[in-house]
Write a protein that holds these residues in place. Structure first.
Motif, PDB file in Angstrom:
ATOM      1  N   MET A 476       0.830  -1.202   0.000  1.00 17.52           N
ATOM      2  CA  MET A 476       0.000   0.000   0.000  1.00 17.52           C
ATOM      3  C   MET A 476       0.870   1.260   0.000  1.00 17.52           C
ATOM      4  O   MET A 476       0.572   2.229  -0.716  1.00 17.52           O
ATOM      5  N   GLN A 477       1.949   1.213   0.778  1.00 11.80           N
ATOM      6  CA  GLN A 477       2.828   2.385   0.837  1.00 11.80           C
ATOM      7  C   GLN A 477       3.524   2.610  -0.500  1.00 11.80           C
ATOM      8  O   GLN A 477       3.653   3.752  -0.963  1.00 11.80           O
ATOM      9  N   GLU A 478       3.983   1.527  -1.131  1.00 14.33           N
ATOM     10  CA  GLU A 478       4.629   1.663  -2.441  1.00 14.33           C
ATOM     11  C   GLU A 478       3.656   2.209  -3.481  1.00 14.33           C
ATOM     12  O   GLU A 478       4.013   3.067  -4.296  1.00 14.33           O
ATOM     13  N   GLU A 479       2.421   1.711  -3.468  1.00 15.60           N
ATOM     14  CA  GLU A 479       1.437   2.202  -4.431  1.00 15.60           C
ATOM     15  C   GLU A 479       1.125   3.677  -4.191  1.00 15.60           C
ATOM     16  O   GLU A 479       0.943   4.447  -5.150  1.00 15.60           O
ATOM     17  N   MET A 480       1.051   4.080  -2.935  1.00 15.52           N
ATOM     18  CA  MET A 480       0.795   5.493  -2.631  1.00 15.52           C
ATOM     19  C   MET A 480       1.951   6.364  -3.115  1.00 15.52           C
ATOM     20  O   MET A 480       1.737   7.459  -3.660  1.00 15.52           O
ATOM     21  N   GLN A 481       3.189   5.888  -2.950  1.00 13.18           N
ATOM     22  CA  GLN A 481       4.341   6.653  -3.428  1.00 13.18           C
ATOM     23  C   GLN A 481       4.338   6.756  -4.947  1.00 13.18           C
ATOM     24  O   GLN A 481       4.592   7.818  -5.518  1.00 13.18           O
ATOM     25  N   GLN A 482       4.021   5.627  -5.622  1.00 17.85           N
ATOM     26  CA  GLN A 482       3.956   5.651  -7.080  1.00 17.85           C
ATOM     27  C   GLN A 482       2.859   6.578  -7.569  1.00 17.85           C
ATOM     28  O   GLN A 482       3.030   7.319  -8.551  1.00 17.85           O
ATOM     29  N   GLN A 483       1.731   6.548  -6.871  1.00 17.55           N
ATOM     30  CA  GLN A 483       0.628   7.436  -7.265  1.00 17.55           C
ATOM     31  C   GLN A 483       1.000   8.898  -7.068  1.00 17.55           C
ATOM     32  O   GLN A 483       0.676   9.751  -7.911  1.00 17.55           O
ATOM     33  N   ALA A 484       1.698   9.188  -5.967  1.00 16.80           N
ATOM     34  CA  ALA A 484       2.121  10.572  -5.730  1.00 16.80           C
ATOM     35  C   ALA A 484       3.117  11.024  -6.791  1.00 16.80           C
ATOM     36  O   ALA A 484       3.064  12.168  -7.283  1.00 16.80           O
ATOM     37  N   MET A 485       4.045  10.142  -7.175  1.00 14.78           N
ATOM     38  CA  MET A 485       5.024  10.495  -8.212  1.00 14.78           C
ATOM     39  C   MET A 485       4.340  10.713  -9.552  1.00 14.78           C
ATOM     40  O   MET A 485       4.701  11.622 -10.310  1.00 14.78           O
TER      41      MET A 485
END
Length: 510
Positions: A476-485
């Motif tokens: 979930m954290q990785e997906e949130m970071q990718q979405q923010a990028m």
């Protein structure tokens, strides 16, 4: 190491048979009030006609409870167990994700192969019969032939057993009645040659435990002579002989049945129902009494057409009546009360709903859950004495025949996932669902809920493995970071394009 017995198997059987007589007597009495053909007497045969009970509550309740137990212990198209690695090995493979994934995949394959074996060999059908025997007689024995496959059921009157103080099997002797013509030639040479081919002969199978090597040994005997080539030995927890009992009594080698605990109500209902049926048949009989000194002639009355007229007085001809309506009403009320009590005991659907009143679905679920809770003790003993030994035996049998992936069996531990464990998860699921429904309309409460743990708890309540199904916190954290990028990149794209356009406009033309 095999033990040398001074007594023959038949002599041991006859000696241990005396301890079994009282259990057989109770089993015959319980079967008489439920399904008489389930536990026939020793002298009965295929031509025996059994008396049908006057009440059907015993038979309906027995079939209903058997179906519920079979569904709870052996759900269709779903494994009732889970193969897991030993705790020390699971911790070792935890560091290597690829190795752990491969092991888990093999374990899943093994679960499906064992499940297919249960369906192919019709083991579920025999277990359904075994559950009926347990409910009525409290005891039965299952045998899984090591080579042929399939399963065989022995009723209580076909075997004797001896247990130690902890309930472990010391020895067991089972009997098989076979005709002489069906015996192999080497076995026929051991019996009297004067016996006719259609005569029956008893083959004794003696199974006993040796504490020197912690193994079970067995051999067969006929006419007091041991049959050559029938000696076998098995690990204690993987023996093909699985003796079952429903209610454990400390200090006794045999168990007690479920019907036996409510035999008083069944006897009372049977007696009352018989009296009501007989009295109703008498009351339905029409007998007219004629005054011999009256002026009314029976011949003229019977010859008169419907709606016609005949000379006479009404006092001369009267219908005989029992005047027992009040007594029949009392008997019916008592029988109805007994039937209601037995309906709760056998978990019949009529016990869930209150007659003549409007009930909600929540009330039905609640009462049904309360009824299922009464079977917790039965689930516990059957999981230890039926489900676990059955899985372990099938696991060893299929590995010996090469039908399972090659994993050392000492690495694997079967865990039962139905019965009392499933009931506990079901109640937890109901509580979690009710809690989430309650806090659904409270924003402050929703903010305090750990939704990741809540989803895992819901999946556990449904007996689902969340591996690969529910995202972890790291994912979930990785997906949130990718979405923010991605959002940052999308926001920067118009500015880059605008800069390129302005640069092209400012460039001098040649």
């Amino acid at each position: 190491m095999a033990i040398e017995f001074v007594e023959k198997a038949k002599e041991l059987y006859d000696r241990l048979e005396n301890d079994r007589k009282s259990y057989i007597t109770r089993a015959e009495e319980c079967a008489k009030l439920t399904i008489p053909s389930l536990f026939p007497k020793e002298a009965d045969n295929k031509d025996t006609k059994y008396d049908t009970p006057y009440q059907s509550v015993g038979a309906r309740g027995l079939n209903n409870l058997t179906a519920k137990l079979l569904l709870a212990l052996f759900p269709p198209n779903a494994p009732f167990y889970k193969l897991t690695l030993r705790d020390d090995l699971a911790a070792y493979y935890e560091a290597d994700a690829n190795a752990k994934y491969e092991i888990e995949q093999k374990l899943v394959q093994m679960e499906q192969i064992i499940l297919n074996c249960i369906e192919t060999y019709q083991i579920r059908v025999t277990i359904n019969e075994a559950i009926k025997q347990l409910l009525v007689a409290g005891n039965c024995c299952l045998f899984l032939p090591p080579k042929e496959g399939g399963i065989k059921l022995y009723r209580l009157n076909s075997y004797v057993i001896q247990r130690d103080a902890l309930g472990n099997v010391i020895q067991l002797i089972a009997t098989d009645k076979l005709t002489v013509a069906t015996l192999p030639q080497e076995v026929r040479s051991l019996i009297d040659s004067n016996k006719k081919p259609e005569e029956e002969i008893i083959v004794y199978t003696h199974v006993y435990y040796s504490n020197e090597d912690d193994r079970m040994y067995s051999y067969q005997e006929v006419d007091g002579k041991q049959i050559p080539g029938t000696e076998n030995n098995y690990p204690k927890d993987k023996c093909p002989w699985i003796p079952l009992r429903l209610v454990k009594i400390d200090g006794e080698s045999y168990g007690r049945g479920y019907v036996e605990e409510y035999l008083g109500d069944l006897k009372s209902l049977e007696g009352l129902q018989k009296a009501i049926v007989e009295l109703a048949a008498i009351a339905a009989t029409v007998i007219n009494l004629v005054n011999p000194n009256g002026i009314t002639q029976v011949r003229k009355v019977t010859a008169t057409k419907n709606g016609g007229f005949a000379p006479g007085r009404i006092e001369d001809i009267q219908t005989l009546q029992l005047q027992k309506a009040q007594d029949m009403q009392i008997a019916k009320q008592t029988a109805d009360a007994l039937e209601a009590r037995l309906s709760y005991v056998f978990m019949l659907n009529s016990a869930v709903q209150r007659s003549g009143e409007r009930v909600t679905a929540e009330e039905i679920r609640y009462v049904a859950g309360e009824l299922e809770d009464t079977l917790g003790g039965i689930y516990s003993i059957l999981s230890q004495e039926l489900q676990l030994p059955l899985v372990r035996r099938l696991l060893a049998q299929l590995q010996a025949t090469g039908q399972l992936p090659q994993i050392p069996d000492n690495m694997i531990e079967p865990a039962i996932t139905t019965g009392i464990e499933a009931l506990g998860r079901g109640h937890d699921l109901s509580k979690i669902t009710s809690f989430l429904t309650t806090v659904r309309d409270i924003p402050e409460a929703q903010q305090r809920i750990n939704w990741g743990n809540a989803i895992i708890s819901l999946a556990s309540g449904h007996n689902l493995d969340t591996t690969g199904l529910v995202k972890s916190d790291e994912q979930m954290q990785e997906e949130m970071q990718q979405q923010a990028m991605m959002q940052m990149a999308q926001a920067a794209t118009p500015n880059v394009a605008k800069g390129l356009i302005e640069g092209q406009e400012a460039a001098p033309t040649q």
